[in-house]
Enzyme design. Structure first.
Site, mmCIF file in Angstrom:
data_model
loop_
_atom_site.group_PDB
_atom_site.id
_atom_site.type_symbol
_atom_site.label_atom_id
_atom_site.label_comp_id
_atom_site.label_asym_id
_atom_site.label_seq_id
_atom_site.Cartn_x
_atom_site.Cartn_y
_atom_site.Cartn_z
ATOM 1 N N HIS A 61 15.627 18.597 -6.908
ATOM 2 C CA HIS A 61 15.703 18.081 -5.534
ATOM 3 C C HIS A 61 15.839 19.239 -4.532
ATOM 4 C CE1 HIS A 61 17.157 14.962 -2.515
ATOM 5 N NE2 HIS A 61 17.571 16.095 -1.959
ATOM 6 N N GLU A 62 16.773 20.133 -4.816
ATOM 7 C CA GLU A 62 17.025 21.219 -3.859
ATOM 8 C C GLU A 62 15.872 22.222 -3.838
ATOM 9 O OE1 GLU A 62 19.274 20.717 -1.810
ATOM 10 O OE2 GLU A 62 20.458 19.201 -2.849
ATOM 11 N N HIS A 65 13.364 21.136 -1.367
ATOM 12 C CA HIS A 65 13.761 21.571 -0.019
ATOM 13 C C HIS A 65 13.426 23.055 0.178
ATOM 14 C CE1 HIS A 65 15.597 17.862 1.022
ATOM 15 N NE2 HIS A 65 16.712 17.995 0.344
HETATM 16 ZN ZN LIG Z 1 18.167 16.565 -0.016
#
Ligand SMILES: [Zn+2]
Length: 158
Positions: A61-62, A65
């Site tokens: 997830h990170e 980003h």
């Molecule tokens: Zn997030």
């Protein structure tokens, strides 16, 4: 997936070293299990993410980003920018596959995956003071189609 994302970060001009990842203690009542900070890397809340599977999911997830930040120079103070990256991270990381698996057989609602992504986007945006009030939902809706359908660096949602 972590290896693939690291390769893609490197290709995009943002090589990821091992020191990019850090396990930290996170204070209670935090919505997220991890964080990405420009120039610092990815933090995983080791007191919340205990199982390898959880750690993997947080890192993926990170890293999405981080990939967005690398390729698009995201303005994290802009709620629509932040919303777009949360939509992609929620969709592409598999955050919602796991829940869908759990729910399979119980709920047969169409669009369960999208509802899960929406809920998680709203949770993440609630921590951003620039997304106060109705701004969070309005921003998410405004960018939803473009960002949900943008699956880079994957050919399609994994
Ligand atoms: Zn997030």
């Amino acid at each position: 997936m972590v290896k693939f994302l690291r390769q893609q970060m490197e290709k995009a001009g943002c090589p990821v070293r091992d020191s990019f990842f850090r396990a930290v203690y996170c204070p209670p009542h935090r919505a997220a299990q991890g964080a990405f900070m420009r120039g610092k890397g990815v933090f995983v809340c080791s007191n919340y993410s205990v199982l390898q599977e959880q750690v993997d999911r947080v890192i993926i997830h990170e890293l999405i980003h981080a990939f967005d930040d690398c390729r698009a120079k995201i303005n994290w103070n802009n709620c629509a920018h932040h919303a777009c990256s949360e939509i992609r991270a929620g969709h592409l990381s598999g955050d919602c596959h796991f829940k869908r698996e759990l729910l399979r057989g119980f709920l047969k609602l169409r669009g369960q995956g999208q509802e899960c992504v929406r809920r998680r986007v709203m949770e993440s945006l609630s921590a951003n003071p620039n997304c106060a009030g109705s701004v969070a939902k309005d921003s998410m809706e405004a960018v939803w189609d473009i960002c949900y359908n943008d699956t880079k660096p994957f050919d399609r949602a994994p």
